[in-house]
Design a protein around this motif. Structure first.
Motif, PDB file in Angstrom:
ATOM      1  N   VAL A   1       7.463   7.249  11.632  1.00  0.00           N
ATOM      2  CA  VAL A   1       7.618   6.603  10.243  1.00  0.00           C
ATOM      3  C   VAL A   1       8.369   5.427  10.835  1.00  0.00           C
ATOM      4  CG1 VAL A   1       8.736   6.965   8.047  1.00  0.00           C
ATOM      5  CG2 VAL A   1       7.451   8.630   9.081  1.00  0.00           C
ATOM      6  N   THR A   2       9.346   5.288  11.453  1.00  0.00           N
ATOM      7  CA  THR A   2      10.077   4.233  11.870  1.00  0.00           C
ATOM      8  C   THR A   2       9.477   3.337  12.627  1.00  0.00           C
ATOM      9  OG1 THR A   2      11.619   5.367  13.637  1.00  0.00           O
ATOM     10  CG2 THR A   2      12.373   5.413  11.453  1.00  0.00           C
ATOM     11  N   LYS A   3       8.573   3.687  13.560  1.00  0.00           N
ATOM     12  CA  LYS A   3       8.009   2.761  14.466  1.00  0.00           C
ATOM     13  C   LYS A   3       6.344   2.420  14.446  1.00  0.00           C
ATOM     14  CE  LYS A   3      11.554   2.101  17.483  1.00  0.00           C
ATOM     15  NZ  LYS A   3      11.804   2.523  18.849  1.00  0.00           N
ATOM     16  N   GLY A   4       6.053   2.781  13.154  1.00  0.00           N
ATOM     17  CA  GLY A   4       4.601   2.576  12.925  1.00  0.00           C
ATOM     18  C   GLY A   4       3.612   3.311  13.480  1.00  0.00           C
ATOM     19  N   ARG A   5       3.967   4.768  13.808  1.00  0.00           N
ATOM     20  CA  ARG A   5       2.938   5.590  14.260  1.00  0.00           C
ATOM     21  C   ARG A   5       2.341   5.281  15.758  1.00  0.00           C
ATOM     22  NH1 ARG A   5       3.234   8.694   9.679  1.00  0.00           N
ATOM     23  NH2 ARG A   5       3.438   7.365   8.078  1.00  0.00           N
TER      24      ARG A   5
ATOM     25  N   ASP B   1       3.570  13.846   9.444  1.00  0.00           N
ATOM     26  CA  ASP B   1       3.883  12.741  10.210  1.00  0.00           C
ATOM     27  C   ASP B   1       3.526  12.998  11.811  1.00  0.00           C
ATOM     28  OD1 ASP B   1       4.522  10.748   8.392  1.00  0.00           O
ATOM     29  OD2 ASP B   1       6.240  11.965   7.853  1.00  0.00           O
TER      30      ASP B   1
ATOM     31  N   GLU C   1      -6.325   5.934   3.869  1.00  0.00           N
ATOM     32  CA  GLU C   1      -5.047   5.362   4.487  1.00  0.00           C
ATOM     33  C   GLU C   1      -4.433   4.664   3.672  1.00  0.00           C
ATOM     34  OE1 GLU C   1      -4.177   3.753   8.907  1.00  0.00           O
ATOM     35  OE2 GLU C   1      -5.259   2.331   7.931  1.00  0.00           O
TER      36      GLU C   1
ATOM     37  N   ALA D   1       0.008   3.418   2.468  1.00  0.00           N
ATOM     38  CA  ALA D   1       1.033   2.447   2.804  1.00  0.00           C
ATOM     39  C   ALA D   1       1.830   2.966   4.054  1.00  0.00           C
ATOM     40  CB  ALA D   1       2.020   2.302   1.579  1.00  0.00           C
ATOM     41  N   GLY D   2       2.278   2.175   4.966  1.00  0.00           N
ATOM     42  CA  GLY D   2       2.675   2.431   6.231  1.00  0.00           C
ATOM     43  C   GLY D   2       1.879   3.252   7.187  1.00  0.00           C
ATOM     44  N   ARG D   3       0.398   2.955   6.967  1.00  0.00           N
ATOM     45  CA  ARG D   3      -0.629   3.618   7.758  1.00  0.00           C
ATOM     46  C   ARG D   3      -0.643   5.288   7.506  1.00  0.00           C
ATOM     47  NH1 ARG D   3      -0.515   3.028  13.664  1.00  0.00           N
ATOM     48  NH2 ARG D   3      -2.810   3.096  13.386  1.00  0.00           N
ATOM     49  N   LYS D   4      -0.205   5.559   6.338  1.00  0.00           N
ATOM     50  CA  LYS D   4      -0.116   7.249   6.055  1.00  0.00           C
ATOM     51  C   LYS D   4      -1.459   7.425   5.670  1.00  0.00           C
ATOM     52  CE  LYS D   4       1.407  10.804   5.686  1.00  0.00           C
ATOM     53  NZ  LYS D   4       1.945  11.507   6.916  1.00  0.00           N
TER      54      LYS D   4
ATOM     55  N   ASP E   1      14.268  12.424   5.566  1.00  0.00           N
ATOM     56  CA  ASP E   1      15.085  11.578   4.602  1.00  0.00           C
ATOM     57  C   ASP E   1      16.372  11.333   4.532  1.00  0.00           C
ATOM     58  OD1 ASP E   1      15.015   9.460   2.894  1.00  0.00           O
ATOM     59  OD2 ASP E   1      14.478  10.680   1.189  1.00  0.00           O
TER      60      ASP E   1
END
Length: 453
Positions: free
Chosen positions: A351-355, A32, A84, A86-89, A203
């Motif tokens: 993770v919480t702010k969308g990278r 991350d 890429e 989910a969640g732009r991972k 987590d």
């Protein structure tokens, strides 16, 4: 350097180099820290090598091509493609498709580049050809390598890396492995370590530190640097130049590093040159390698991104009207922010702010690559006479970043060369500001301006 130098480069068609043996077909998640928006770009590096009598009859293109294939058997994720989720991972699909490689020849000698090799390099885009459709982040080769033979028997290696895969330390680790195998080793002396989960969000994620480097800042007065009419220059800072700047620092602050002194000085001169309005916030972002901040430290051989973007924020008025010690203290505090907890907090924020991307508006980013090791990469022809970033800037954003590159000038003085990119009028003002600081303390006709393009 003679920046009017023009030469012709003849390139073969780009080819894909696959790992020399079968490698695992698997999907590996990036960390991350790796997949934040601010690292989703290509980073170019260039290395200049002299002819070496002991390598007579050996072709650098052939030697490096074969060594890359063998090294990719160990660094096989670099031969894959990014996807890429989910969640732009971001993740690497380890397909083994390979990296792009270009064989080239140039009708020029190293001598013609002049005594002082440093960015901006003439015709550097010819020495690291931007293969069409290869710049994208996803589903494209993660490395592009061009080896250009020169008329004198020397050669130039250009390499472009998808930054989400590695930082400077990680890239040098890979290049050094190629060098070792080119010189006859069967495997790298430092085994590559993936372990990207070490820099994943917790987590549940919990952002415990202040991260003003990722604030959303409106560009209210159009101060993101324009892309047209940009001037590129490199500046040399040897012992005399650094001493001149240190004389402006109060005695109680003189235990600081040269990096901190230079960063404070350049940030201030650059802000003055850009004529930012007094009430506008300005930022300095210092790249800090966090490998040693962990307990236990990250494993030897870890080649992912392991650095932070700590920031100091003040107004242009306070920065420019206060003595240099004010800027210096801000720089030192920002660097000190980076701890193991800080890195975990950044991963959680991603993770919480969308990278998010780090803040670019009225920001100046500095990265010290003096210890990265580009100058020690040996493919059998000895160490490069220049090794490091091919240009200043970050991704598609010129003017935001400067690298601190180790350098020896034509007079034999060792120091740093620092490329800077600014709008032309601002560059003229920057030179005057810096000269005002240096001219009372350095020899006449100071050569701190090395080149311009």
């Amino acid at each position: 350097m003679e920046t009017s130098l023009v030469f012709t480069v003849r390139r073969r068609e780009p080819e894909l180099i696959e790992p020399a043996r079968a490698t695992p077909r698997e999907v590996k998640l990036l960390s991350d820290i790796d997949d934040q928006e601010g690292l989703r770009f290509q980073i170019p590096v260039i290395q200049f090598y002299r002819h070496h009598p002991s390598m007579a009859g050996k072709d650098p293109v052939d030697v490096i091509r074969k060594a890359v294939a063998k090294t990719l058997a160990f660094y096989y994720p670099l031969a894959g493609r990014l996807r890429e989720g989910a969640g732009r991972k971001l993740m690497v699909d380890c397909t083994g498709e390979g990296v792009l490689f270009i064989e080239a020849d140039a009708d020029v000698t190293l001598h013609q580049f002049g005594d002082a090799l440093q960015p901006p390099f003439p015709c550097w885009e010819e020495l690291l050809y931007d293969v069409p459709a290869s710049q994208g982040l996803l589903n494209t080769p993660l490395l592009l390598i061009q080896v250009t033979r020169l008329k004198c028997g020397g050669f130039i290696l250009g390499i472009r890396l998808n930054h989400t895969m590695s930082d400077a330390a990680g890239l040098v680790q890979f290049m050094s492995a190629v060098g070792e195998i080119a010189r006859g080793r069967q495997e790298p002396s430092v085994a590559p370590v993936w372990r990207r989960e070490l820099l994943n969000a917790r987590d549940p994620p919990r952002v415990t530190c202040t991260h003003r480097e990722y604030e959303e800042v409106e560009d209210t007065k159009g101060t993101i640097i324009p892309l047209d009419d940009m001037a590129h220059r490199s500046f040399f800072f040897g012992p005399a130049e650094v001493s001149a700047i240190r004389r402006l620092i109060p005695p109680e602050q003189r235990q600081c590093s040269n990096f901190e002194v230079l960063t404070a000085c350049l940030w201030r001169c650059r802000t003055l040159a850009l004529q930012v309005e007094k009430d506008e916030e300005v930022r300095i972002i210092c790249i800090v390698n966090a490998r040693g901040k962990f307990e236990p430290p990250l494993p030897r051989g870890y080649y992912g991104n392991a650095f932070a973007f700590p920031v100091a924020v003040t107004t242009a008025g306070k920065l420019c009207e206060n003595p240099l010690g004010y800027a210096l203290e801000l720089v030192r505090k920002a660097k000190a922010d980076v701890t193991e907890e800080y890195m975990h907090s950044v991963a959680d924020l991603m993770v919480t702010k969308g990278r998010p991307h780090f803040t670019v508006v009225r920001s100046y980013l500095v990265s010290d690559v003096t210890r990265a090791g580009f100058g020690d990469v040996d493919f059998g022809w000895g160490n490069p006479i220049y090794g490091g970033p091919a240009k200043g800037g970050v991704g598609a954003i010129p003017g935001v970043a400067s690298f601190y590159i180790p350098f020896k000038n034509a007079q034999g003085y060792e120091g740093l060369v620092i490329p800077l990119c600014l709008p032309s009028h601002a560059m003229d003002r920057f030179v005057i500001e810096l000269d005002n600081i240096l001219n009372n303390h350095t020899p006449p006709h100071s050569t701190f301006i090395l080149s311009s393009l």
